[in-house]
Design a protein around this motif. Structure first.
Motif, PDB file in Angstrom:
ATOM      1  N   THR A   1       0.840  -1.205   0.000  1.00 49.15           N
ATOM      2  CA  THR A   1       0.000   0.000   0.000  1.00 49.15           C
ATOM      3  C   THR A   1       0.873   1.252   0.000  1.00 49.15           C
ATOM      4  O   THR A   1       0.575   2.220  -0.713  1.00 49.15           O
ATOM      5  CB  THR A   1      -0.942   0.001   1.223  1.00 49.15           C
ATOM      6  OG1 THR A   1      -1.773  -1.158   1.157  1.00 49.15           O
ATOM      7  CG2 THR A   1      -1.803   1.243   1.263  1.00 49.15           C
TER       8      THR A   1
ATOM      9  N   ARG B   1       2.041   1.742  -3.470  1.00 54.42           N
ATOM     10  CA  ARG B   1       0.942   2.235  -4.328  1.00 54.42           C
ATOM     11  C   ARG B   1       0.645   3.712  -4.055  1.00 54.42           C
ATOM     12  O   ARG B   1       0.311   4.469  -4.963  1.00 54.42           O
ATOM     13  CB  ARG B   1      -0.307   1.387  -4.120  1.00 54.42           C
ATOM     14  CG  ARG B   1      -0.159  -0.008  -4.682  1.00 54.42           C
ATOM     15  CD  ARG B   1      -1.461  -0.808  -4.538  1.00 54.42           C
ATOM     16  NE  ARG B   1      -1.212  -2.194  -4.851  1.00 54.42           N
ATOM     17  CZ  ARG B   1      -1.248  -3.189  -3.959  1.00 54.42           C
ATOM     18  NH1 ARG B   1      -1.558  -2.934  -2.693  1.00 54.42           N
ATOM     19  NH2 ARG B   1      -1.015  -4.425  -4.325  1.00 54.42           N
ATOM     20  N   ASN B   2       0.789   4.120  -2.796  1.00 53.39           N
ATOM     21  CA  ASN B   2       0.596   5.541  -2.472  1.00 53.39           C
ATOM     22  C   ASN B   2       1.679   6.395  -3.121  1.00 53.39           C
ATOM     23  O   ASN B   2       1.410   7.511  -3.574  1.00 53.39           O
ATOM     24  CB  ASN B   2       0.589   5.753  -0.961  1.00 53.39           C
ATOM     25  CG  ASN B   2      -0.677   5.214  -0.310  1.00 53.39           C
ATOM     26  OD1 ASN B   2      -1.692   5.006  -0.976  1.00 53.39           O
ATOM     27  ND2 ASN B   2      -0.613   4.974   0.975  1.00 53.39           N
TER      28      ASN B   2
ATOM     29  N   ARG C   1       0.708   6.765  -6.653  1.00 52.71           N
ATOM     30  CA  ARG C   1      -0.361   7.761  -6.794  1.00 52.71           C
ATOM     31  C   ARG C   1       0.213   9.175  -6.761  1.00 52.71           C
ATOM     32  O   ARG C   1      -0.146  10.026  -7.571  1.00 52.71           O
ATOM     33  CB  ARG C   1      -1.401   7.582  -5.680  1.00 52.71           C
ATOM     34  CG  ARG C   1      -2.602   8.509  -5.832  1.00 52.71           C
ATOM     35  CD  ARG C   1      -3.470   8.553  -4.597  1.00 52.71           C
ATOM     36  NE  ARG C   1      -2.676   9.075  -3.486  1.00 52.71           N
ATOM     37  CZ  ARG C   1      -2.660   8.540  -2.266  1.00 52.71           C
ATOM     38  NH1 ARG C   1      -3.388   7.495  -1.982  1.00 52.71           N
ATOM     39  NH2 ARG C   1      -1.907   9.068  -1.317  1.00 52.71           N
ATOM     40  N   ASP C   2       1.148   9.428  -5.823  1.00 49.26           N
ATOM     41  CA  ASP C   2       1.788  10.744  -5.754  1.00 49.26           C
ATOM     42  C   ASP C   2       2.481  11.081  -7.072  1.00 49.26           C
ATOM     43  O   ASP C   2       2.378  12.202  -7.573  1.00 49.26           O
ATOM     44  CB  ASP C   2       2.827  10.796  -4.622  1.00 49.26           C
ATOM     45  CG  ASP C   2       2.212  10.673  -3.239  1.00 49.26           C
ATOM     46  OD1 ASP C   2       0.970  10.794  -3.118  1.00 49.26           O
ATOM     47  OD2 ASP C   2       2.977  10.451  -2.281  1.00 49.26           O
TER      48      ASP C   2
END
Length: 194
Positions: free
Chosen positions: A135, A138-139, A142-143
């Protein structure tokens, strides 16, 4: 493969930053794995234990020399004999089910063999940690994608560059998640092997 983002001035530093942050997450996971209990003794099993030493929480490895002379035994040799009892108490209260004993100078920590249930529980806990690290990666993705979209919206990059950069971020993400999965599978095998 050369980085597409490295050739785009608006995204030049983004690729390196994302890669560095993702690799840091993988390394944190690797460090966590060292402390996970398997059937064999490891000096890293005590890494998470803190000792209340004159009012401050100290890692055990800063207060003592730790080694494993036998596969089922950890030996802790405090630098200051006055903390033997404190270290023993910290290990006992550490939540790993260890039952340390000391002779006033050295603390012996026998590592009991893991039951099948305990092995399964350890793998289950590790699965949760794996998901946390995935996670985090994945964050970071996303950034990165948000920054790429912003550069596209601000007309700093073309639509094609935006698409290629987004694909590159996904490839980087997939590679780092694969590394975490490989580390997990190796540790899972080690835990479940009797």
């Amino acid at each position: 493969m050369a980085s597409v983002m490295a050739n785009i001035p608006a995204l030049k530093d983004l690729h390196q930053d994302l890669k560095r942050r993702m690799e840091k997450s993988v390394e944190e996971f690797r460090a966590h794995l060292l402390g996970v209990r398997t059937g064999r003794a490891s000096v890293h099993m005590l890494d998470n234990i803190r000792v209340d030493y004159y009012g401050s929480e100290m890692p055990i490895n800063q207060l003592a020399q730790i080694n494993t002379p036998e596969p089922q035994l950890i030996v802790v040799q405090p630098f200051d004999l006055g903390v033997v009892g404190l270290i023993e108490k910290a290990i006992r209260m550490g939540g790993q089910g260890f039952n340390p004993m000391h002779d006033g100078k050295i603390i012996r920590v026998p590592i009991p063999p893991m039951t099948e249930d305990r092995r399964k529980e350890a793998v289950k806990q590790l699965s949760s940690t794996v998901e946390d690290h995935k996670t985090a990666i994945r964050n970071i993705r996303r950034d990165g994608n948000d920054q790429i979209k912003k550069a596209g919206k601000d007309k700093a990059i073309s639509a094609d560059d935006e698409k290629r950069a987004t694909e590159e971020v996904q490839q980087l993400t997939d590679a780092e998640i694969k590394r975490i999965d490989e580390l997990f599978k190796a540790k899972e095998k080690e835990i479940l092997t009797i």
